[in-house]
Design an enzyme around this catalytic site. Structure first.
Site, PDB file in Angstrom:
ATOM      1  N   LYS A  74     -11.562  -5.520   0.307  1.00  0.00           N
ATOM      2  CA  LYS A  74     -11.334  -4.401   1.227  1.00  0.00           C
ATOM      3  C   LYS A  74     -12.636  -3.735   1.667  1.00  0.00           C
ATOM      4  O   LYS A  74     -12.685  -3.066   2.700  1.00  0.00           O
ATOM      5  CB  LYS A  74     -10.411  -3.360   0.592  1.00  0.00           C
ATOM      6  N   TYR A 126       6.159  -9.592  -6.099  1.00  0.00           N
ATOM      7  CA  TYR A 126       4.815  -9.009  -6.028  1.00  0.00           C
ATOM      8  C   TYR A 126       4.486  -8.284  -7.339  1.00  0.00           C
ATOM      9  O   TYR A 126       5.269  -7.468  -7.840  1.00  0.00           O
ATOM     10  CB  TYR A 126       4.745  -8.023  -4.863  1.00  0.00           C
ATOM     11  N   TYR A 182      -3.427 -10.806  -7.283  1.00  0.00           N
ATOM     12  CA  TYR A 182      -3.868 -11.595  -6.131  1.00  0.00           C
ATOM     13  C   TYR A 182      -4.600 -12.870  -6.554  1.00  0.00           C
ATOM     14  O   TYR A 182      -4.075 -13.976  -6.426  1.00  0.00           O
ATOM     15  CB  TYR A 182      -4.760 -10.737  -5.222  1.00  0.00           C
TER      16      TYR A 182
END
Length: 339
Positions: free
Chosen positions: A49, A263, A289
């Site tokens: 990010k 998730y 992730y």
């Protein structure tokens, strides 16, 4: 691709390293595995990010914003990096944390990224799952405007065309490093979620006519939905860059076989991938992730999807701070015995 026309701040320790993983490559007996260390971008323990925030915060400052608003899951890596960037530029920060993973351990709700969010002084609000969090952020923005703030809204994962520019830059870096090393790349693999990383890589590689394939290992959505979402954003990013011609749909490829129960839900493959990376390379992946993304890569290697002698680059998007919210998944929740 002229990126200088977009407002930008400098946050990333770039170029991030492109490292060979010889021990894991030998252990798996398949292609040569390289890793693009975007866990080493530098901001608040690093992560993907940071690249997106260079352009998002750049735009926010160009609009004279005073406050960043964003959202993510409870253990959001994106939120951690966003609120850290706000600190760096003297901006306020509010984050909405979606309770996306029900029944998790106390570590999940108070350790890892949540602890760091609090350390950075962010205002944190929780939301139940299933809401339109962009709409929820818009409500918060109205409240802050009434208090005299000038809020700037950042979508989950920083995944819009402006944020995706960060991974256009990353694609340029990878091509430069590969050329410098004389390294032909058969495929770039990474964990794909909110789509901005994959969209930026696809637009960046295709915009350079590099012929480098990108495979996203989905951590949430089904294959068809993920590919459609990635393509939509990649096309918007392509158009923002002003690249001529159409972005081919075939450049977007996702595999959703490694999501597991959902998730943020641990899988045996994720635990194995994180453990192998640690034991063989001293490398920390994350449980949401990169752990699942690397688990997908390992399984595809075992199934012969990649040939021996090929060079595969895995993009490490960071997130190791989240490991502290998942100690129980690795059997370490009880800690060491006291003397």
């Amino acid at each position: 691709m002229n990126l200088t026309r977009f407002p930008r701040v400098r946050l990333t320790h770039a170029p991030t390293p492109l490292e060979h993983l010889p021990n894991l490559s030998r252990h798996l007996g398949g292609p040569e595995i390289y890793i693009k260390r975007d866990d080493a971008t530098g901001l608040a323990s690093g992560g993907n990010k940071t690249r997106k925030l260079e352009f998002l915060v750049g735009e926010a400052l160009s609009l004279k914003a005073t406050h960043l608003i964003t959202h993510g899951a409870t253990q959001s890596n994106h939120v951690r990096q966003t609120v850290a960037a706000a600190c760096k530029f003297g901006l306020g920060a509010t984050a909405l944390l979606e309770e996306r993973v029900a029944g998790a351990s106390p570590d999940y709700y108070g350790s890892g990224n949540v602890f760091l969010d609090r350390l950075f002084g962010a205002t944190l609000e929780t939301r139940p799952p299933g809401l339109d969090l962009n709409a929820e952020c818009a409500v918060v923005a109205e409240r802050l405007r009434a208090q005299g703030e000038r809020p700037y809204l950042i979508p989950g994962g920083g995944s819009n065309p402006v944020g995706a520019l960060g991974y256009v830059v990353c694609a340029q870096e990878i091509v430069y490093q590969a050329n410098d090393l004389g390294l032909p790349i058969a495929c770039v693999v990474h964990a794909t979620g909110s789509t901005g990383t994959q969209a930026g890589l696809v637009a960046g590689f295709e915009g350079q006519n590099s012929h480098i394939r990108v495979l996203g290992i989905s951590v949430r959505a089904a294959k068809d939905a993920q590919e459609e979402n990635v393509y939509r954003l990649a096309k918007q990013t392509w158009e923002l860059l002003g690249i001529r011609g159409e972005l081919p749909r075939a450049t977007v490829e996702a595999n959703s076989d490694y999501v597991g129960a959902g998730y943020g839900r641990p899988t045996p493959g994720m635990v194995e991938a994180v453990t192998l990376a640690a034991h063989f390379e001293g490398l920390l992946l994350d449980p949401v992730y990169t752990g699942k993304g690397f688990a997908g890569l390992i399984d595809l290697i075992r199934k012969g999807h990649f040939r021996k002698g090929e060079n595969i680059v895995f993009v490490h998007t960071g997130g190791s701070a989240g490991l502290f919210g998942y100690r129980d998944a690795f059997g370490f929740a009880d800690g060491l015995p006291h003397p």
